[in-house]
Scaffold this motif. Structure first.
Motif, PDB file in Angstrom:
ATOM      1  N   ALA A 134       0.953  -1.311  -0.356  1.00 43.56           N
ATOM      2  CA  ALA A 134      -0.314   0.009  -0.337  1.00 43.56           C
ATOM      3  C   ALA A 134       0.745   1.097  -0.393  1.00 43.56           C
ATOM      4  O   ALA A 134       0.769   2.353  -0.540  1.00 43.56           O
ATOM      5  N   VAL A 135       1.383   1.403   0.442  1.00 40.56           N
ATOM      6  CA  VAL A 135       2.315   2.443   0.816  1.00 40.56           C
ATOM      7  C   VAL A 135       3.224   2.785  -0.471  1.00 40.56           C
ATOM      8  O   VAL A 135       3.346   3.608  -1.328  1.00 40.56           O
ATOM      9  N   ILE A 136       4.143   1.293  -0.994  1.00 38.85           N
ATOM     10  CA  ILE A 136       4.790   1.797  -2.754  1.00 38.85           C
ATOM     11  C   ILE A 136       3.672   2.231  -3.708  1.00 38.85           C
ATOM     12  O   ILE A 136       4.252   3.441  -4.438  1.00 38.85           O
ATOM     13  N   LYS A 137       2.836   1.573  -3.523  1.00 36.35           N
ATOM     14  CA  LYS A 137       1.147   1.751  -4.494  1.00 36.35           C
ATOM     15  C   LYS A 137       1.209   3.721  -4.039  1.00 36.35           C
ATOM     16  O   LYS A 137       0.997   4.563  -5.018  1.00 36.35           O
ATOM     17  N   GLU A 138       1.198   4.808  -2.653  1.00 40.06           N
ATOM     18  CA  GLU A 138       0.689   5.848  -2.990  1.00 40.06           C
ATOM     19  C   GLU A 138       2.366   6.219  -3.021  1.00 40.06           C
ATOM     20  O   GLU A 138       2.076   7.517  -3.369  1.00 40.06           O
ATOM     21  N   ARG A 139       3.261   5.994  -2.651  1.00 36.60           N
ATOM     22  CA  ARG A 139       4.426   7.196  -2.625  1.00 36.60           C
ATOM     23  C   ARG A 139       5.010   6.328  -4.439  1.00 36.60           C
ATOM     24  O   ARG A 139       5.756   7.223  -4.634  1.00 36.60           O
ATOM     25  N   LYS A 140       4.575   5.534  -5.380  1.00 37.32           N
ATOM     26  CA  LYS A 140       4.628   5.979  -6.443  1.00 37.32           C
ATOM     27  C   LYS A 140       6.191   4.919  -6.214  1.00 37.32           C
ATOM     28  O   LYS A 140       6.482   6.126  -7.278  1.00 37.32           O
TER      29      LYS A 140
END
Length: 171
Positions: A134-140
């Protein structure tokens, strides 16, 4: 003609490097094990283990044995000069047995701790991976490395604390 080819090559190389520089890769680091062990759940489980009667008894036993071995060593150093060879051998044998008992108690303590950590990893690792995704997706982010592989990572590039917060919130 050669000057034209050389100039064209330089211009193309410049364009390629300019394009590569403008498309920066977003990189971060994370220590998943540290994140898991820093959660409230992990802290509570480790505290519960260390305050359990079995763990406490074993720890007290190990400390008592360690104190006995230390006392025996001090006695041997102090009085060993006056002992016969048989007495020295007997005291050394007793000390070796006590050391073995101490090592066994410590191994049991480490095994109990290891089992608790293994249980935590089994329980929280899937949740940690989900939170990290989720963090990876949010921060791209384009690349996430294990923190131990990084020589340096700024505070914004380290996702460990954010992962701990998410795991604590998820409960």
């Amino acid at each position: 003609m050669f000057k034209f080819v050389k100039a064209t090559a330089i211009i193309l190389a410049g364009l390629l490097f300019a394009g590569a520089a403008s498309a920066q890769t977003k990189v971060a680091v994370v220590n998943i094990q540290a994140a898991i062990m820093s959660t409230e759940k992990a802290t509570a489980k480790i505290n519960a283990l260390k305050t359990s009667s079995e763990y406490s008894q074993l720890q007290n036993s190990a400390e008592s044995i360690r104190a006995e071995v230390q006392k025996m060593a001090e006695d041997a150093q102090k009085n060993g000069v006056t002992w016969s060879e048989e007495k020295k051998a007997e005291e050394q044998r007793k000390m070796n047995f006590k050391r073995s008992d101490f090592e066994t108690a410590v191994k049991k303590l480490r095994a109990m701790e290891g089992q608790a950590v293994q249980d935590l990893q089994k329980d929280l690792l899937p949740k940690a991976k989900e939170a990290l995704e989720a963090v990876i997706k949010e921060r791209k982010l384009d690349l996430v490395l294990d923190a131990s592989a990084a020589v340096y990572a700024g505070t914004d590039a380290n996702l460990t604390e954010e992962l701990v917060k998410r795991l604590n919130a998820a409960k």
